[in-house]
Write a protein that holds these residues in place. Structure first.
Motif: not given
Lengths: 363, 601
Positions: B522-524, B542-546, B567-570, B572-577
């Motif tokens: 994964t990667g963020s 609110q911090v813009k997501k990575t 995924v832009e602004f997705g 943490m990598g583990g969560q979305t991608a």
């Protein structure tokens, strides 16, 4: 009936001229419709032979005898025209043809002969210096009936060719000069000015389609344009026999009939056209000049009216193909393709020759 | 007998006069012929020339583009267009007026169009409206006489039956511009011809285009056809079979719906791309229409940049994905062995700067596979601390970063691999060792494209054979590779880490598929430094997501597919991608692997 003197007086020169003009016609009909020409050319040659034979047979009969049959002949032709309207088969959208096997015949052509004979007969006893109202009405009726019947076929072009004959009768009968000039000008004006400036294209097209549906529906303006291009591009010396691009590439409509002069103009240029016109002028002179030596009033009328018929068709045609007269579907006598017209015109000339050869009959 | 003596002089005189009038008329007509044939000869000669032959071209149907199952992605449908024959126009104002009311065209637009084509020879017709509706066709046919300057023709038109699907890969067609016509030296174009402007349509334009046909007609001076002289039928362009799989592609685009990002999947054995999704997308059918400036500007000005092919043109920091490269470099340099362990306390002080791990409590002691599994920053800071930037750059380039992958599609970006030389040249500054620490976890100036990540992952999956990706399956072309000069054992160590990441509760566990040994990383990526982020969060903002990355392959041995998801602004990598990649692995397995094993049984 046919004495030696008359036989000797047969105007061989005019006949030769006639055959030459007809052959010129066939030569260019061949060029105009090269792709399927042979059939047309042989047919026209056959008609030429038939016409020549008919001409000589015609000469055997004294024109004075013909005159006694003028009225029945005239009535018969009108009857034929009338019955064509009812029973005629549509050919090229008109009912102007009698079809016998593979041959077609146009009674409206032969009607010209009947009109000339009857008019001559009617005026043969007319000795007034000026034309009477009665003479005006009678002659108008004689031409008017077949005119209407032919125009209804509908073949306005052929119907129009009757009018110069009527006009000729008016002149000889002594219509006042004033009226002659008015009629002439009116005729030319309605033809030229009305056509070129008065009517819109689509109006013209409607009139044309109404009067002669056989014509190309793309319209007369189109035909005229193509014809003028063909003639103008021919230049002084022409593009050469069978090398006319406009006629060869089929841009020119009805190029073996109504527009045969355009083909000649394109391929032989102004020089060729001038030659053809000169031949025609000499020929017309032979016709008209016979009137001046005719032995009697009927003879003068016959020759003059015959001359008017031929000259009228020729003039209208050469004027219409350059836009000086509306496109009316009138062929050039002897040159255009067409059997009935060739035969009729030969017989009309036969009338003149008949008068000429018998001018000494009473001496 | 009495008649002989009657006086005929009067009527003969009348006859004679009439004849002379006729003669005079004839002479006048002869003069008119003289004028036509001699004086105006040139004018009519020119008209007669125009009455000749006209040669026009017949557009060839474009080759079809199909996916690997021969499902048509770019088709041809019949359509009609109307062109203006400028040679025939007498008065532009009149013609333009009439056309505008007849075809409901925009006056200014039409004028501009005619103006634009001024440099193109007048005998070339210019298209003024295409995709004619039936009513318009009927109107034009009925008015043909009135408009000799118009020509209505049929043409095969490009149609993309799946609309936005794989739009970035397929590309689109646009009308060749007058400037291009003039500038072109190797090919003569016709105005209005459609040419590939992006994607496969552009790359393989020559192959797809086919050979134009020719139509020679006799035309009259009004430009109307009077018969066909010669007709050479156009030859259809060559069909193209892509390596793409429509089912996977559909799935990928579904997963990216309402997100901005990219998914690319390829077969590591051949480099064939199976999925090529870039979101948001657009409908390339809109561009086939020659006249839709509104739609065009709408798409161009869309802040989501739907036209951008993110797979090869989107530049992102690789984030933790880059740790794979770091690990391989460290192993190859023998800086570490797989058993070398570092201690993670949650943060570390290097060069008098505090660097923290994403896992604040700290990972404790971990060896390499565990560090990859947990994506521990501290472990890789330690590696970065032991390497200089130019060494890292060298290994990054071995993995294919910082240069084009060689994909057969135009517009690919190279990305950026920073080096001391780069910084000196571009920024005119010296490289500070502190920056190397950031690069070690994939931050800093490092920029990569999703396709580069996929290719690097394929290199790992193949244990060193970095395949060159391709889209078009050309027969008889063996797959091309570049060998990464790192021993295969080193790859095994890294793969062990990637396997654990997915299958052993690591950061990539979202991509887990039972029975299909998925290995991944994964990667963020951060846009702002961690310190700023902490400050902002403390303030309650609110911090813009990575950006969220996942790149992996499956199965572990003899891998068949590489999937890279961004995924832009997705977050943490583990969560979305990772879960998205999991879906792709799942569908691939159902479609290709299960079937095969069923056949094998």
């Amino acid at each position: 009936m046919l004495n030696r003197r008359a036989l000797k007086e047969i105007d061989i020169g005019t006949i030769v001229l006639l055959v030459v003009i007809s052959l010129v016609g066939i030569v260019f009909v061949y060029s105009a419709i090269y792709s399927h020409a042979s059939q047309f050319v042989w047919r026209q040659l056959a008609w030429l032979v038939v016409s020549l034979v008919a001409l000589f047979l015609f000469l055997l009969i004294d024109y004075k005898i013909m005159l006694s049959f003028a009225l029945p002949f005239y009535l018969l032709m009108n009857l034929v025209l009338l019955s064509l309207l009812f029973f005629g088969k549509l050919v090229a959208n008109t009912k102007s043809w009698i079809i016998l096997g593979s041959y077609q015949f146009q009674p409206s052509e032969i009607t010209k002969l009947a009109i000339i004979l009857l008019l001559a007969r009617v005026f043969s006893e007319y000795r007034e210096d000026l034309m009477s109202a009665r003479a005006f009405l009678v002659s108008s009726a004689i031409v008017g009936v077949p005119f209407v019947l032919t125009a209804l076929q509908p073949d306005l072009g052929t119907a129009l060719t009757y009018l110069p004959v009527l006009f000729g009768a008016f002149i000889l009968a002594g219509m006042k000069k004033k009226y002659v000039i008015i009629m002439l000008i009116l005729g030319l004006l309605t033809g030229f000015i009305g056509w070129n400036y008065g009517l819109k294209d689509y109006q013209k097209r409607r009139i044309i389609t109404l009067l002669s549906p056989g014509q190309d529906p793309r319209g007369s303006g189109y035909h005229l344009r193509q014809s003028k291009i063909a003639i103008g591009s021919g230049g002084l010396t022409g593009k050469g026999y069978h090398k006319g691009t406009q006629s060869q590439l089929r841009f020119l409509p009805a190029r073996h009939t109504d527009f045969i002069i355009s083909v000649i103009a394109e391929e032989t240029g102004f020089i060729g056209i001038l030659s053809v016109f000169l031949l025609y002028m000499i020929f017309l002179y032979r016709l008209f000049s016979t009137a001046w030596i005719a032995p009697d009033r009927v003879g003068v009328y016959l020759c003059f009216l015959a001359g008017m018929l031929i000259a009228g068709q020729f003039l209208i045609n050469i004027m219409m193909i350059v836009g000086l007269f509306p496109i009316a579907g009138i062929p050039v006598p002897f040159i255009s393709y067409g059997g009935s017209s060739l035969l009729t015109n030969f017989l009309v000339v036969g009338l003149v020759l008949n008068v000429r050869m018998r001018r000494f009959a009473f001496i | 007998m009495t008649r002989i003596y009657e006086d005929l002089n009067l009527i003969i005189r009348r006859a004679r006069k009439t004849f002379f009038v006729i003669l005079a008329l004839l002479v006048l007509v002869v003069f008119y012929y003289w004028k036509l044939q001699v004086l105006d000869h040139e004018k009519y000669w020119k008209l007669a020339e125009a009455n000749r032959l006209r040669e026009s071209y017949l557009p060839p149907p474009r080759g079809l583009i199909m996916d690997r199952q021969k499902i048509v992605l770019a088709d041809n449908v019949p359509s009609f267009k109307v062109s203006l024959m400028r040679e025939m126009v007498k008065d532009y104002d009149v013609t333009i007026d009439k056309l505008c009311s007849l075809l409901e065209l925009n006056r200014e637009e039409l004028k501009n169009r005619i103006e634009r084509y001024r440099s193109v020879p007048a005998f070339e017709p210019i298209i003024i409206k295409d995709n004619l509706k039936l009513e318009e066709l009927a109107i034009l046919e009925a008015r043909q006489e009135e408009f000799p300057e118009l020509r209505v023709e049929a043409e095969p038109k490009r149609y993309y039956p799946f609309h936005q699907l794989a739009a970035h890969l397929l590309g689109y067609l646009q009308e060749v511009s007058p400037e291009e016509i003039k500038a072109s030296t190797d090919r003569s174009w016709h105005p209005g011809e459609m040419v590939g402007k992006a994607g496969v349509e552009k790359q393989y334009d020559r192959i797809l285009t086919g050979k134009e046909g020719k139509l020679v007609e006799m035309v009259d001076s009004l430009g109307r056809s009077r018969g066909v002289v010669e007709r050479v039928e156009p030859q259809k362009g060559q069909d193209l079979v892509l390596s793409l799989d429509v089912d996977l592609q559909k799935k990928a685009e579904e997963l990216l719906q309402d997100k901005e990002g990219a998914i690319v999947a390829l077969d590591p054995r051949t480099g064939e791309c199976l999925v090529w999704a870039s979101s948001p997308s657009y409908d390339p059918n809109l561009f086939i229409n020659r006249f839709s400036p509104e739609e065009w500007s709408k798409i161009v000005n869309d802040p989501g940049k739907p036209l951008e092919n993110r797979v090869i043109r989107g530049l992102y920091s690789p984030g933790s994905i880059f740790k794979i490269t770091m690990a391989l470099a460290a192993l190859d340099l023998r800086l570490i062995t797989p058993e070398t362990s570092f201690f993670c306390s949650g943060s570390i002080n290097i060069y008098n700067n505090a660097f923290s791990c994403w896992f604040k409590p700290g990972h404790g002691w971990l060896n390499l596979p565990e560090a990859i599994k947990n994506s521990c920053n501290i472990y890789f800071y330690q590696l970065g601390y032991r390497m200089d930037i130019d060494t890292i750059a060298h290994y990054a380039e071995l993995m294919g970063f910082g240069k084009k992958t060689g994909i057969d599609i135009p517009g690919e970006k190279t990305g950026l691999v920073p080096s001391s030389e780069w910084k000196r040249k571009v920024l005119g500054e010296k490289w500070y060792p502190g920056e190397t620490i950031s690069v070690a976890i994939g931050q800093g100036p490092l920029l990569v494209t999703p396709l580069q990540v996929a290719v690097a992952t394929a290199g790992v999956a193949n244990r060193g054979k970095r395949v060159i990706p391709q889209l078009v399956k050309l027969d008889g072309m063996p797959p091309a590779y570049e060998q990464i000069p790192i021993p295969p054992e080193d790859f095994e160590q890294v793969i062990e880490g990637m396997w654990r990441s997915v299958n052993d509760g690591g950061t990539g566990k979202g991509a887990y598929q039972a029975g299909f040994d998925v290995c991944g990383k994964t990667g963020s990526t951060q846009f702002i430094s961690q310190k700023t982020e902490e400050k902002l969060t403390q303030k309650g903002e609110q911090v813009k997501k990575t950006h969220s990355w996942f790149s992996g392959f499956a199965p572990r041995y003899n891998p068949q597919i590489v999937v890279t998801v961004l995924v832009e602004f997705g977050g943490m990598g583990g969560q979305t991608a990772a879960p998205i990649a999991g879906e792709i692995f799942k569908l691939y397995r159902e479609k290709y692997v299960k079937q095969k094993s069923a056949e094998g049984n």
